[in-house]
Write a protein that holds these residues in place. Structure first.
Motif, PDB file in Angstrom:
ATOM      1  N   UNK A 242      11.087  21.701   5.768  1.00  0.00           N
ATOM      2  CA  UNK A 242      11.634  21.407   4.443  1.00  0.00           C
ATOM      3  C   UNK A 242      12.291  20.029   4.425  1.00  0.00           C
ATOM      4  N   UNK A 243      12.143  19.346   3.285  1.00  0.00           N
ATOM      5  CA  UNK A 243      12.744  18.028   3.101  1.00  0.00           C
ATOM      6  C   UNK A 243      13.266  17.909   1.673  1.00  0.00           C
ATOM      7  N   UNK A 244      14.425  17.309   1.537  1.00  0.00           N
ATOM      8  CA  UNK A 244      14.965  17.047   0.206  1.00  0.00           C
ATOM      9  C   UNK A 244      14.300  15.800  -0.365  1.00  0.00           C
ATOM     10  N   UNK A 245      14.405  15.624  -1.667  1.00  0.00           N
ATOM     11  CA  UNK A 245      13.862  14.428  -2.302  1.00  0.00           C
ATOM     12  C   UNK A 245      14.523  13.188  -1.709  1.00  0.00           C
ATOM     13  N   UNK A 246      15.837  13.233  -1.513  1.00  0.00           N
ATOM     14  CA  UNK A 246      16.551  12.090  -0.924  1.00  0.00           C
ATOM     15  C   UNK A 246      16.035  11.761   0.471  1.00  0.00           C
ATOM     16  N   UNK A 247      15.769  12.786   1.275  1.00  0.00           N
ATOM     17  CA  UNK A 247      15.246  12.548   2.621  1.00  0.00           C
ATOM     18  C   UNK A 247      13.882  11.864   2.562  1.00  0.00           C
ATOM     19  N   UNK A 248      13.038  12.306   1.638  1.00  0.00           N
ATOM     20  CA  UNK A 248      11.709  11.710   1.507  1.00  0.00           C
ATOM     21  C   UNK A 248      11.825  10.269   1.025  1.00  0.00           C
ATOM     22  N   UNK A 249      12.681  10.046   0.031  1.00  0.00           N
ATOM     23  CA  UNK A 249      12.895   8.677  -0.469  1.00  0.00           C
ATOM     24  C   UNK A 249      13.349   7.752   0.652  1.00  0.00           C
ATOM     25  N   UNK A 250      14.312   8.198   1.434  1.00  0.00           N
ATOM     26  CA  UNK A 250      14.848   7.384   2.529  1.00  0.00           C
ATOM     27  C   UNK A 250      13.835   7.175   3.653  1.00  0.00           C
TER      28      UNK A 250
ATOM     29  N   UNK B 236      10.565   7.001   3.450  1.00  0.00           N
ATOM     30  CA  UNK B 236       9.435   6.146   3.098  1.00  0.00           C
ATOM     31  C   UNK B 236       9.800   4.959   2.200  1.00  0.00           C
ATOM     32  N   UNK B 237      11.077   4.810   1.859  1.00  0.00           N
ATOM     33  CA  UNK B 237      11.525   3.712   1.004  1.00  0.00           C
ATOM     34  C   UNK B 237      10.785   3.709  -0.331  1.00  0.00           C
ATOM     35  N   UNK B 238      10.730   4.884  -0.952  1.00  0.00           N
ATOM     36  CA  UNK B 238      10.064   5.042  -2.244  1.00  0.00           C
ATOM     37  C   UNK B 238      11.018   5.700  -3.233  1.00  0.00           C
ATOM     38  N   UNK B 239      10.646   5.692  -4.492  1.00  0.00           N
ATOM     39  CA  UNK B 239      11.445   6.315  -5.536  1.00  0.00           C
ATOM     40  C   UNK B 239      11.029   7.745  -5.815  1.00  0.00           C
ATOM     41  N   UNK B 240      11.789   8.379  -6.660  1.00  0.00           N
ATOM     42  CA  UNK B 240      11.588   9.786  -7.021  1.00  0.00           C
ATOM     43  C   UNK B 240      10.200  10.037  -7.618  1.00  0.00           C
ATOM     44  N   UNK B 241       9.730   9.138  -8.489  1.00  0.00           N
ATOM     45  CA  UNK B 241       8.410   9.327  -9.103  1.00  0.00           C
ATOM     46  C   UNK B 241       7.304   9.291  -8.062  1.00  0.00           C
ATOM     47  N   UNK B 242       7.445   8.404  -7.086  1.00  0.00           N
ATOM     48  CA  UNK B 242       6.449   8.334  -6.008  1.00  0.00           C
ATOM     49  C   UNK B 242       6.468   9.614  -5.191  1.00  0.00           C
TER      50      UNK B 242
ATOM     51  N   UNK C  52      17.742   5.784  -3.808  1.00  0.00           N
ATOM     52  CA  UNK C  52      16.468   5.268  -3.361  1.00  0.00           C
ATOM     53  C   UNK C  52      16.690   3.972  -2.603  1.00  0.00           C
ATOM     54  N   UNK C  53      16.054   3.859  -1.469  1.00  0.00           N
ATOM     55  CA  UNK C  53      16.118   2.618  -0.702  1.00  0.00           C
ATOM     56  C   UNK C  53      15.133   1.628  -1.296  1.00  0.00           C
ATOM     57  N   UNK C  54      15.461   0.349  -1.280  1.00  0.00           N
ATOM     58  CA  UNK C  54      14.592  -0.634  -1.917  1.00  0.00           C
ATOM     59  C   UNK C  54      13.852  -1.507  -0.910  1.00  0.00           C
ATOM     60  N   UNK C  55      13.878  -1.166   0.347  1.00  0.00           N
ATOM     61  CA  UNK C  55      13.110  -1.902   1.342  1.00  0.00           C
ATOM     62  C   UNK C  55      11.627  -1.590   1.161  1.00  0.00           C
ATOM     63  N   UNK C  56      10.789  -2.466   1.692  1.00  0.00           N
ATOM     64  CA  UNK C  56       9.356  -2.220   1.613  1.00  0.00           C
ATOM     65  C   UNK C  56       8.955  -1.153   2.620  1.00  0.00           C
ATOM     66  N   UNK C  57       8.052  -0.308   2.183  1.00  0.00           N
ATOM     67  CA  UNK C  57       7.530   0.737   3.060  1.00  0.00           C
ATOM     68  C   UNK C  57       6.522   0.137   4.030  1.00  0.00           C
ATOM     69  N   UNK C  58       6.510   0.653   5.239  1.00  0.00           N
ATOM     70  CA  UNK C  58       5.525   0.212   6.224  1.00  0.00           C
ATOM     71  C   UNK C  58       4.244   1.034   6.102  1.00  0.00           C
ATOM     72  N   UNK C  59       4.233   2.016   5.220  1.00  0.00           N
ATOM     73  CA  UNK C  59       3.091   2.902   5.029  1.00  0.00           C
ATOM     74  C   UNK C  59       2.343   2.561   3.745  1.00  0.00           C
ATOM     75  N   UNK C  60       1.009   2.640   3.782  1.00  0.00           N
ATOM     76  CA  UNK C  60       0.290   2.580   2.513  1.00  0.00           C
ATOM     77  C   UNK C  60       0.318   3.993   1.918  1.00  0.00           C
ATOM     78  N   UNK C  61      -0.227   4.167   0.716  1.00  0.00           N
ATOM     79  CA  UNK C  61      -0.130   5.459   0.025  1.00  0.00           C
ATOM     80  C   UNK C  61      -0.692   6.615   0.847  1.00  0.00           C
ATOM     81  N   UNK C  62      -1.888   6.438   1.396  1.00  0.00           N
ATOM     82  CA  UNK C  62      -2.525   7.523   2.153  1.00  0.00           C
ATOM     83  C   UNK C  62      -1.749   7.834   3.424  1.00  0.00           C
TER      84      UNK C  62
END
Length: 102
Positions: free
Chosen positions: A26-34, A36-42, A1-11
């Motif tokens: 299709x996207x892997x969980x890692x691709x999505x995390x990278x 949007x700079x979010x974790x697996x739970x998000x 998981x990347x720890x930078x701040x996301x430039x996107x709000x939730x919506x």
């Protein structure tokens, strides 16, 4: 998981994720995390929100598109992607004068 701040709000993030799933397929969980700079739970919460949106969007439709996790390629993908365009066409066909509520 990347720890930078996301430039996107939730919506914005969920809309962008949904958009990427429609266009890329299709996207892997890692691709999505990278992406949007979010974790697996998000990622899991966002996927669940998109699933609920699709369920609501397709009420009464014979064919249902949904987000599934493909264990073989370890990626999230949309089923029946082409059907979503039919659903969008129905929504867009509503006269501008009609009172339409989502």
């Amino acid at each position: 998981m990347a720890s930078s701040k996301s430039v996107f709000n939730d919506k914005q993030r969920m809309l962008r994720l949904y958009s990427v799933l429609i266009s890329r397929g299709a996207l892997s969980i890692d691709q999505i995390e990278d992406m949007f700079f979010v974790g697996r739970k998000t990622v899991q919460r966002d996927i669940n929100e998109i699933r609920e949106f699709l369920k609501d969007l397709q009420v009464g439709e014979d064919i249902q598109s949904e987000v599934v996790f493909d264990r073989q390629c370890k990626k999230y993908r949309l089923t029946e992607r082409d059907h979503l365009f039919t659903v969008f066409d129905k929504i867009n066909a509503i006269d501008e004068g009609e009172d339409f509520r989502i």
